[in-house]
Design an enzyme around this catalytic site. Structure first.
Site, PDB file in Angstrom:
ATOM      1  N   PHE A 114       7.672   0.120  10.334  1.00 25.98           N
ATOM      2  CA  PHE A 114       7.442   0.544   8.956  1.00 25.98           C
ATOM      3  C   PHE A 114       5.946   0.748   8.723  1.00 25.98           C
ATOM      4  O   PHE A 114       5.122   0.384   9.563  1.00 25.98           O
ATOM      5  CB  PHE A 114       8.018  -0.503   7.985  1.00 25.98           C
ATOM      6  CG  PHE A 114       9.140   0.045   7.134  1.00 25.98           C
ATOM      7  CD1 PHE A 114      10.257   0.590   7.712  1.00 25.98           C
ATOM      8  CD2 PHE A 114       9.057   0.030   5.743  1.00 25.98           C
ATOM      9  CE1 PHE A 114      11.294   1.107   6.929  1.00 25.98           C
ATOM     10  CE2 PHE A 114      10.078   0.544   4.958  1.00 25.98           C
ATOM     11  CZ  PHE A 114      11.204   1.083   5.553  1.00 25.98           C
ATOM     12  N   GLN A 227       2.957   1.831  -7.549  1.00 24.35           N
ATOM     13  CA  GLN A 227       3.149   2.474  -6.254  1.00 24.35           C
ATOM     14  C   GLN A 227       3.855   3.822  -6.385  1.00 24.35           C
ATOM     15  O   GLN A 227       4.934   3.901  -6.972  1.00 24.35           O
ATOM     16  CB  GLN A 227       3.963   1.571  -5.331  1.00 24.35           C
ATOM     17  CG  GLN A 227       4.203   2.201  -3.954  1.00 24.35           C
ATOM     18  CD  GLN A 227       4.555   1.171  -2.914  1.00 24.35           C
ATOM     19  OE1 GLN A 227       5.691   0.720  -2.836  1.00 24.35           O
ATOM     20  NE2 GLN A 227       3.571   0.765  -2.126  1.00 24.35           N
ATOM     21  N   HIS A 229       5.645   6.420  -4.116  1.00 27.07           N
ATOM     22  CA  HIS A 229       6.251   6.499  -2.778  1.00 27.07           C
ATOM     23  C   HIS A 229       6.056   7.904  -2.227  1.00 27.07           C
ATOM     24  O   HIS A 229       6.269   8.878  -2.953  1.00 27.07           O
ATOM     25  CB  HIS A 229       7.745   6.172  -2.873  1.00 27.07           C
ATOM     26  CG  HIS A 229       8.394   5.909  -1.553  1.00 27.07           C
ATOM     27  ND1 HIS A 229       8.616   6.898  -0.627  1.00 27.07           N
ATOM     28  CD2 HIS A 229       8.859   4.756  -0.996  1.00 27.07           C
ATOM     29  CE1 HIS A 229       9.195   6.371   0.448  1.00 27.07           C
ATOM     30  NE2 HIS A 229       9.354   5.064   0.245  1.00 27.07           N
ATOM     31  N   LEU A 239      14.835   8.778  -4.036  1.00 25.96           N
ATOM     32  CA  LEU A 239      14.093   8.216  -2.907  1.00 25.96           C
ATOM     33  C   LEU A 239      14.681   8.599  -1.553  1.00 25.96           C
ATOM     34  O   LEU A 239      15.889   8.575  -1.354  1.00 25.96           O
ATOM     35  CB  LEU A 239      14.113   6.681  -3.033  1.00 25.96           C
ATOM     36  CG  LEU A 239      13.481   5.887  -1.886  1.00 25.96           C
ATOM     37  CD1 LEU A 239      11.983   6.097  -1.857  1.00 25.96           C
ATOM     38  CD2 LEU A 239      13.800   4.405  -2.032  1.00 25.96           C
ATOM     39  N   GLU A 242      11.260   5.267   3.676  1.00 23.58           N
ATOM     40  CA  GLU A 242      10.187   5.260   4.671  1.00 23.58           C
ATOM     41  C   GLU A 242      10.751   5.124   6.087  1.00 23.58           C
ATOM     42  O   GLU A 242      10.074   5.416   7.063  1.00 23.58           O
ATOM     43  CB  GLU A 242       9.262   4.080   4.359  1.00 23.58           C
ATOM     44  CG  GLU A 242       8.015   4.001   5.176  1.00 23.58           C
ATOM     45  CD  GLU A 242       7.021   3.011   4.570  1.00 23.58           C
ATOM     46  OE1 GLU A 242       6.635   3.209   3.408  1.00 23.58           O
ATOM     47  OE2 GLU A 242       6.655   2.046   5.242  1.00 23.58           O
ATOM     48  N   ARG A 273       1.415   3.277   1.976  1.00 23.09           N
ATOM     49  CA  ARG A 273       2.009   4.258   1.060  1.00 23.09           C
ATOM     50  C   ARG A 273       0.984   4.930   0.153  1.00 23.09           C
ATOM     51  O   ARG A 273       1.062   6.127  -0.107  1.00 23.09           O
ATOM     52  CB  ARG A 273       3.081   3.580   0.207  1.00 23.09           C
ATOM     53  CG  ARG A 273       4.325   3.280   1.011  1.00 23.09           C
ATOM     54  CD  ARG A 273       5.365   2.581   0.195  1.00 23.09           C
ATOM     55  NE  ARG A 273       6.584   2.429   1.001  1.00 23.09           N
ATOM     56  CZ  ARG A 273       7.655   1.758   0.610  1.00 23.09           C
ATOM     57  NH1 ARG A 273       7.665   1.165  -0.575  1.00 23.09           N
ATOM     58  NH2 ARG A 273       8.715   1.658   1.388  1.00 23.09           N
ATOM     59  N   HIS A 337       7.464   4.499  -7.850  1.00 24.41           N
ATOM     60  CA  HIS A 337       8.493   3.780  -7.096  1.00 24.41           C
ATOM     61  C   HIS A 337       8.537   2.287  -7.370  1.00 24.41           C
ATOM     62  O   HIS A 337       9.599   1.672  -7.368  1.00 24.41           O
ATOM     63  CB  HIS A 337       8.238   4.025  -5.609  1.00 24.41           C
ATOM     64  CG  HIS A 337       9.203   3.344  -4.692  1.00 24.41           C
ATOM     65  ND1 HIS A 337      10.563   3.557  -4.761  1.00 24.41           N
ATOM     66  CD2 HIS A 337       9.024   2.458  -3.678  1.00 24.41           C
ATOM     67  CE1 HIS A 337      11.170   2.835  -3.827  1.00 24.41           C
ATOM     68  NE2 HIS A 337      10.261   2.139  -3.174  1.00 24.41           N
ATOM     69  N   ARG A 372       1.783  -2.295  -2.047  1.00 21.90           N
ATOM     70  CA  ARG A 372       2.787  -3.043  -1.302  1.00 21.90           C
ATOM     71  C   ARG A 372       3.156  -2.311  -0.017  1.00 21.90           C
ATOM     72  O   ARG A 372       3.334  -1.091  -0.036  1.00 21.90           O
ATOM     73  CB  ARG A 372       4.038  -3.229  -2.163  1.00 21.90           C
ATOM     74  CG  ARG A 372       5.194  -3.872  -1.424  1.00 21.90           C
ATOM     75  CD  ARG A 372       6.379  -4.133  -2.324  1.00 21.90           C
ATOM     76  NE  ARG A 372       7.057  -2.926  -2.795  1.00 21.90           N
ATOM     77  CZ  ARG A 372       7.899  -2.193  -2.067  1.00 21.90           C
ATOM     78  NH1 ARG A 372       8.140  -2.509  -0.811  1.00 21.90           N
ATOM     79  NH2 ARG A 372       8.484  -1.128  -2.588  1.00 21.90           N
TER      80      ARG A 372
END
Lengths: 559, 319
Positions: A114, A227, A229, A239, A242, A273, A337, A372
């Site tokens: 990730f 955030q 995304h 969405l 990721e 991100r 997000h 994050r």
């Protein structure tokens, strides 16, 4: 009269994990939630959950450092250390409860990579990790016979002698208001994504918990940290995980270039991100986008691989865009997000208000700081959901019976809601919400500056005035009056929007997701600090608080 | 594009209220889903319309409703796909569940059914540390059922539940399958026996396929039920009329090349099950009067050897 030791508001992952812990510890525990537990937004987490499993060679320090670097050094390092150290046990416990995590050849848990991390330490269930975890925690709740107030909407908190002692809540199915008393209340009510338009968040993510806690005197912290995304679908903003990039998907501009080469040559598509979203927005702004989007290309991964490991992504792309990911790249853009900011808590979930605990997206421990990492939100919910419940056990023991003033709270709320229903025709909730939310995205977006943030705040004030003077609830009925619930939610959202805008204007630097085009550098000298906003008679009162640094001194952040 | 919605409204909270249809005509974006259109109604036209919805991305399971008589997740159904030329869309609450208001149904029935199957892992022993060791294939297999979002579409359109509210139902049975097939669970045999013996269990499905048709997440509950029947039989559960029915069907076709319907009825009931046989008598009598009684001596297929060969081939492959 309803009475509990521990009342948890919200039945997502943080709330249900806390509830299981409360029951295990012998507390008379209940959960109150405005939707059925399995409808909670934890469902929407797709890609996975991070955990450094030390029994197979990973090191907690590696995950902690990646998280802290990802946070642009705004996370409190003592809290991150706790999360990273407890992560392994937390994830393995979920597996033992029944989560069907993907496996490796040896039959043990398998991983994927990730963003913001070089080590593959993200555990997953296809692209439905959040849903698979939520349903298993709900199974555990059924196993333990947990009491759940389903489709009850909390309108305010009851306070006695400075401590939270319960809630007033609307039973949506009957339209009746009730007082529910509790020795401790744990806020696990999720984020506030609907303050922005568009957003990947579900329609229920209206910041109720943030506002309720704020109104009860708890400060909100780092609310400017929003955030965006990097991969949300064109137009609808739905969405795309990721996990696509984690499994090797490319981001391309209109010239067919993997543009991340310019912005993050080492991590490429798997930079943090905030970094990827800014890169995309820059490409779009400089004319190398495709109708306001860039392209996410999975074609080289092959059909079998996509269907096995990213099945839900394929479903979403086909259903909502008519695009087969194995044949065509899909247009994506940065989309709101997650909110890193939230109710300030310590690592045991305690807020500044006695009797009020918080965990999950509505809380700010702070482990995410200014940005994050993907797959850290699920981890946050289960680690700190559990810890908050454990701490509440100690707290509940110290609380005796007390004289109840819940009746006066109940009467006041009945009057307030009746007044709302009795209003003369004015503005529909959706009109005010949309105007607020569109302006929040414009003013406090991927890029922001003094003027844009001031415009956003002015608009929030204007919408607050419009709400107070002219909100109109068309439905006058009692049973399942969603029109009334939406009006109450908008009231909460306006509080959140104000705190976001105030926090953003407070921070005179760029850090993580808070990127000011008029102050582009991080300023560790003056701003290695959290922003705080308190409710006061005169509106929002602000303050700052030093970030806790343990062993990782801030250095330049390069991906 | 233009959309015409005909929405069933009902507010039991109002004294004397009766269900009625309300029509809305509106201009929607060409890519709109039915949910987008309904939200547009709620936000712009009629704030009193009650429905559940949340994620807009087919993962929360809130927005199951009937569209033109068939249960669907409306966030996942584009207007253009079902009404490309502005045809009227009839939107009703899901079936087999009590209506709370308008398009909102009570979830109590649904979750009571779920609770009947002990919906949580029951391992024989739990590792003190680490995880259960299991193959990736065995875990990935469970995804079929784990994809279930509990929207209730299958329960809505289940034709058995329409006449027998005691049926555990497709969603709960798909959930049960998720545990009978989980190698970590220690109660497989007990679960299968219970599902086999229980009134309303796996043998009460009539294989109408509705749940498979309407499931928005390809869980195919009926297929899961059939797999549990096989598993239950293999585990030695042969005490049900469902099993006798299957066995009789199998033997009759093997022997005669055709189905012996008279024998099938008696085999299914059980030759010593007098009360059940007496139940059948009036049906037989009516059939006789209408000339629909199957012959006592069954017809036989002309080339039944071919069918026997087929049986032997399949049975050989299974060994």
């Amino acid at each position: 009269m309803y009475e509990h030791d521990l009342l948890i508001i919200g039945a997502g992952l943080a709330g249900l994990r806390a509830a299981v812990e409360g029951v295990r510890n012998g507390l008379k525990t209940a959960v109150i939630t405005k939707v059925h537990p399995v409808r909670s937004h934890s469902n929407a987490a797709q890609g996975g959950i991070n955990a450094p499993l030390t029994d197979r060679g990973d090191e907690w320090e590696g995950h902690a450092l990646d998280t802290i670097k990802g946070s642009d050094y705004l996370a409190d390092q003592d809290a991150v250390e706790i999360m990273s150290r407890e992560a392994g046990d937390a994830v393995l416990e979920l597996e033992r409860m029944g989560v069907i995590f993907s496996r490796g050849e040896d039959g043990r848990l398998g991983t994927r990579r990730f963003g913001g991390q070089k080590v593959a330490r993200t555990y997953f269930v296809g692209a439905i990790t959040g849903s698979a975890m939520l349903h298993v925690l709900y199974e555990q709740a059924l196993k333990h016979g947990l009491q759940v107030y389903e489709e009850w909407f909390v309108t305010s908190l009851i306070k006695e002698e400075g401590a939270v002692r319960g809630v007033i809540a609307l039973d949506i199915k009957t339209g009746e208001l009730h007082a529910i008393r509790a020795k401790a209340v744990l806020m696990a009510a999720g984020g506030a994504g609907r303050v922005f338009e568009p957003s990947t968040n579900a329609l229920i993510c209206t910041g109720d918990g943030l506002s309720l806690a704020w109104r009860a005197g708890a400060p909100l912290m780092d609310m400017e940290m929003i955030q965006y995304h990097p991969t949300t679908l064109a137009r609808t903003g739905i969405l795309l995980s990721e996990a696509a990039r984690g499994e090797g998907a490319y981001l391309l501009n209109s010239e067919g270039d993997r543009f991340m080469q310019k912005y993050a040559p080492d991590y490429m598509e798997l930079a943090s991100r905030d970094v990827v979203s800014r890169a995309e927005q820059t490409e779009i702004n400089e004319g190398r986008g495709i109708e306001g989007n860039v392209l996410l290309d999975l074609r080289h991964l092959g059909r079998q691989f996509i269907e096995d490991r990213l099945g839900y992504l394929q479903e979403v792309a086909v259903e909502f865009m008519g695009i087969d990911l194995t044949e065509q790249p899909v247009p994506v853009r940065p989309g709101m997000h997650y909110i890193m900011g939230g109710i300030k808590t310590n690592a045991d979930g305690e807020t500044e208000v006695p009797g009020l605990f918080a965990a999950g997206e509505c809380a700010n421990v702070s482990v995410h700081g200014a940005n994050r990492l993907g797959a850290n939100s699920l981890l946050d919910t289960i680690v700190f959901g559990r810890r908050a419940a454990v701490k509440s056990v100690d707290y509940v023991k110290t609380i005796g019976e007390s004289g109840s003033n819940s009746e006066s709270y109940l009467e006041a709320e009945k009057k307030r809601l009746q007044a709302l229903l009795d209003r003369k025709p004015g503005h529909r909730t959706a009109v005010i919400r949309n105007e607020m939310a569109v302006n929040m995205t414009e003013g406090i977006g991927v890029f922001r500056d003094q003027a844009s943030m001031e415009r956003a705040l002015a608009k929030v004030h204007e919408m607050r005035k419009k709400y107070d003077e002219g909100i109109y609830v068309e439905d006058k009925g009692k049973v399942f009056n969603t029109d009334l619930v939406f009006a109450l939610e908008l009231d909460f959202m306006l509080d959140c929007a104000e705190s976001v805008a105030v926090g953003a204007l407070m921070r005179k630097e760029s850090r993580g997701a808070h990127f000011r085009t008029d102050m582009q550098d991080r300023d560790d000298e003056n701003w290695l600090k959290h922003t705080l906003s308190y409710k006061s008679e005169e509106g929002v009162r602000t303050d700052t608080l030093d970030v806790t640094i343990t062993q990782w001194q801030p250095v330049k952040r390069v991906y | 594009m233009q959309t015409n919605l005909k929405v069933k409204r009902f507010n039991p909270g109002e004294p004397g209220a009766q269900p009625y249809f309300q029509e809305y005509s509106l201009d929607v974006h060409p890519d709109s889903t039915i949910l987008d259109a309904l939200i547009q109604v709620r936000e712009e036209v009629d704030g009193t319309l009650a429905m559940r919805c949340s994620c807009r991305a087919s993962i929360c399971g809130s927005c199951g409703m009937r569209v033109n008589g068939r249960a669907r997740l409306v966030c996942k159904t584009r207007v253009e796909a079902v009404a490309p030329n502005g045809e009227q869309l009839v939107i009703e609450p899901m079936g087999n569940q009590r209506v709370v208001k308008d398009l909102v149904v009570s979830l109590d029935t649904f979750f009571d059914q779920i609770k009947r199957v002990d919906p949580f892992l029951k391992p024989d022993s739990v590792p003190e540390q680490g995880e259960f060791i299991a193959s990736n294939e065995s875990m990935t297999n469970l995804l079929i059922s784990m994809n279930c979002i509990m929207c209730g579409c299958c329960v809505s359109d289940c034709t058995v539940l329409e006449v027998d509210s005691n049926f555990i139902g497709p969603a709960a049975l798909a959930k049960a399958w998720r545990f009978t097939e989980d190698p970590r669970d220690g109660q497989r045999d007990e679960r299968l026996k219970k599902l086999n013996d229980e009134d309303g269990g796996i043998w009460d499905c009539t294989r109408c396929m509705q749940c498979v048709e309407v499931c928005p997440k390809d869980v195919a509950p009926m297929d899961r039920i059939m797999e549990m029947r096989d598993a239950a039989i293999k585990a030695g559960n042969r005490n049900t009329s469902g099993y006798h029915h299957t066995e009789s069907f199998y033997n009759s076709v093997k022997k005669n090349g055709r189905l012996d319907e008279t024998r099938l009825a008696i085999d299914s009931a059980g030759w010593t099950n007098i009360p059940r046989l007496l139940d059948l008598a009036p049906i037989g009598f009516k059939a006789l009067l209408k000339g629909k009684m199957p012959p006592v001596m069954p017809h036989k297929a002309e080339d039944k050897q071919k069918i026997k060969d087929l049986y032997e081939k399949v049975e050989g492959e299974q060994k």
